[in-house]
Design a protein around this motif. Structure first.
Motif: not given
Ligand code: HEM
Ligand SMILES: [Cu+2]
Length: 560
Positions: A500-513
């Motif tokens: 399960k994803c604990t991090n909503a932004n696993p790749w460290g993107s700056e984009s809104l999605e």
């Protein structure tokens, strides 16, 4: 504002639960998933057809069939389904629907009902195309449908071909209007045109190209049916028609169509490269202008697909020039992709493995395009394996790998779970090596004269290059096949049992999605409108102001 755009969502919040809610959904995210499922199913069908052909070509003489009609059916199903069922729906369906509205901070697509109609039309088209496997007079005229063959009885059911193309074309046109309006009018506050992620720019431009050119294709294939069944004779020289008219009309769309695929998949590569290298996209503004430049330049090169058809010299000369001109914007995009990685702190994530594979395939493919563009050289290699190898490198395999990179990239957002990293990388490496063994040797077989679309090569039985190229290519298929199969297993495993994803932004993107943590399931996307602050940019990885959420007047919370 009343009217269509920006209206309150009439769907229910939350994931659809019943089958009815899934089917009648107006939520762009769910519609995007429908596109993705259709695309992957098409990839499987078309991949099986390809595997059958490759097994047949493994050695001289019949291997698994001696029936040319069956081979032609595989070939037709392979090409048409890969392009119309897999690549276009994955890019202009899945990426456009699922990712773009969130990436621009919008509530949904501009016209949710039209959106639902587009995906329904796609599914109707796919089902109709699959009928080709069961009807007695199945159509075997390739995805190009050239007359005079397509006007004969031997080709099978031309009406089926016309109908499938027209239905899918309608789906594309509705989708294109919708997406263009979404990008133009649904962007969140504070996001200017030059603050849009490149994926959005690329998908937008691809849809503008679709809007301009799809109607030409639809008309040209409709005329085929009018000719064949009602005796109109547009393409029949006996009654004053012109058989080459079809080739001109067909490629007037189908050359731009390669950019409809190329641009969005390069958009995915930009996203993943920038995020993995933590670099701004190199020369962002020039890159955007290069993307836009594809619209005018793509419209005047179609004759390079018909150099050998006997068109006038001045036209061939002109089109050699314009074809080479395309290398300018295309070269800029490649430079920009390279520059995006330059001096970046590259992290080789699973999606990045797939993206790098796509990038190398694209380089080889683009370089093999230049000789084809020169009409004098093309005379010797047209309709040979050289061309087949070219477009598999430049579009089929690089595009496929980029699409899969995108699926792995957005997977955590799609499912809330992660795919196994090691297996993601292993399948990328396997697919890359396998496809190079499939397509590399065939380029050399093409230079020895091996023509495309032949089920056997008895006439080359003592040409060692061709025989061993075919042999190696079939070995490459095994590696590719296992890798592709494993990739699908990795997705299924990830979706059902992945971490399960604990991090909503696993790749460290700056984009809104990835950064707009308030994305809610169901229609509407954001509980409160998104605002991009001054100076926000999707690729500004240092000191980037974070997007904010405006308290919605009268909004009492409730989505948690
Ligand atoms: C560097 C730029 C490129 C050049 C100069 C180029 C040139 C050409 C030429 C001249 C042909 C026709 C050759 C013949 O049939 O005799 C061709 C075929 C083809 N190209 Fe390219 N190309 C380039 C990039 C691309 C890209 C980026 C894509 C797709 C994303 C693409 C997809 C195709 C396809 C699908 C065909 C074969 C179509 C068919 O006959 O079924 N090409 N290319
Ligand atoms: Cu072309």
């Amino acid at each position: 504002m009343s009217g269509f755009m920006g209206h309150e969502p009439d769907g229910k919040p939350g994931q659809p639960k019943t089958v009815k809610e899934w089917v009648f959904t107006l939520d762009h995210k769910v519609i995007g998933v429908w596109y993705l499922i259709g695309a992957i199913a098409s990839f499987v069908v078309a991949g099986l057809a390809a595997s059958a052909m490759r097994l047949e070509l493994g050695s001289v003489g019949p291997d698994i069939t001696d029936n040319g009609d069956i081979y032609n059916l595989w070939l037709t199903m392979h090409g048409a389904v890969m392009i119309l069922g897999f690549q276009i729906p994955a890019l202009l369906g899945f990426v456009a629907n699922w990712a773009v509205p969130i990436m621009v901070g919008g509530k949904d697509m501009a016209f949710p009902r039209v959106n639902a109609m587009s995906v329904w039309l796609l599914w109707s088209g796919i089902l109709l195309a699959l009928m080709n496997l069961v009807i007695p007079d199945s159509y075997n005229g390739m995805w190009t449908g050239y007359p005079p063959y397509s006007l004969t009885d031997a080709v099978g059911n031309t009406a089926l071909y016309s109908s499938v193309v027209v239905i899918l074309g309608m789906s594309s046109v509705f989708g294109a209007v919708n997406l263009a309006c979404t990008v133009a009018f649904m962007r969140c506050k504070g996001m200017g045109w030059f603050q849009m992620p490149l994926t959005v720019w690329c998908v937008f431009t691809a849809n503008v190209i679709q809007l301009i050119f799809v109607p030409v294709l639809a008309a040209s294939v409709l005329l085929l049916s009018l000719d064949k069944y009602l005796g109109f004779g547009f393409y029949n020289p006996e009654v004053g028609g012109d058989v080459l008219l079809y080739q001109n009309l067909f490629w007037f769309y189908s050359h731009p169509a390669v950019y409809v695929i190329l641009l969005p998949f390069m958009g995915i590569l930009f996203e993943i490269f920038a995020v993995s290298a933590r670099n701004d996209v190199f020369n962002y503004k020039a890159t955007v202008w290069s993307v836009i430049a594809f619209i005018p330049v793509s419209s005047d090169v179609w004759v390079h697909h018909a150099y050998v058809a006997g068109l006038p010299d001045w036209l061939r000369l002109l089109q050699t020039f314009t074809t080479l001109l395309i290398s300018l914007p295309f070269g800029l995009l490649m430079l920009s992709l390279t520059g995006t990685m330059y001096r970046g702190a590259i992290r080789y994530t699973g999606p990045m493995y797939w993206a790098v594979g796509a990038f190398f395939m694209l380089i080889i493919g683009a370089l093999t395009g230049i000789p084809n563009a020169l009409s004098a050289i093309d005379y010797g290699i047209s309709d040979s394996y050289v061309i087949m190898s070219h477009f598999h490198y430049v579009m089929a395999v690089s595009g496929g790998m980029a699409i899969f990179a995108g699926v792995f990239f957005w997977f955590p957002k799609l499912t809330g779970r992660m795919c196994n990293t090691f297996m993601t990388k292993l399948t990328a490496v396997g697919f890359f090596i396998g496809m190079n063994i499939v397509m590399g040797p065939l380029y050399f077989a093409g230079m020895e004269g091996m023509p495309r679309r032949y089920m056997d090569y008895q006439m080359f039985a003592d040409n060692a290059t061709i025989v061993s190229a075919q042999h190696w290519s079939t070995i490459g298929l095994y590696i590719t096949f296992v890798s592709a199969l494993l990739m699908i297993v990795v997705w299924l495993h990830g979706a059902i049992a992945g971490e399960k994803c604990t991090n909503a932004n696993p790749w460290g993107s700056e984009s809104l999605e990835f950064t707009a943590t308030a994305i809610i399931p169901g229609q509407g996307n954001f509980p409160t409108p998104v605002i991009c602050p001054e100076g926000w940019h999707p690729y500004n990885f240092i000191d980037n102001p974070k997007p904010e959420f405006e308290p919605h007047p009268g909004h009492t919370g409730g989505h948690h």
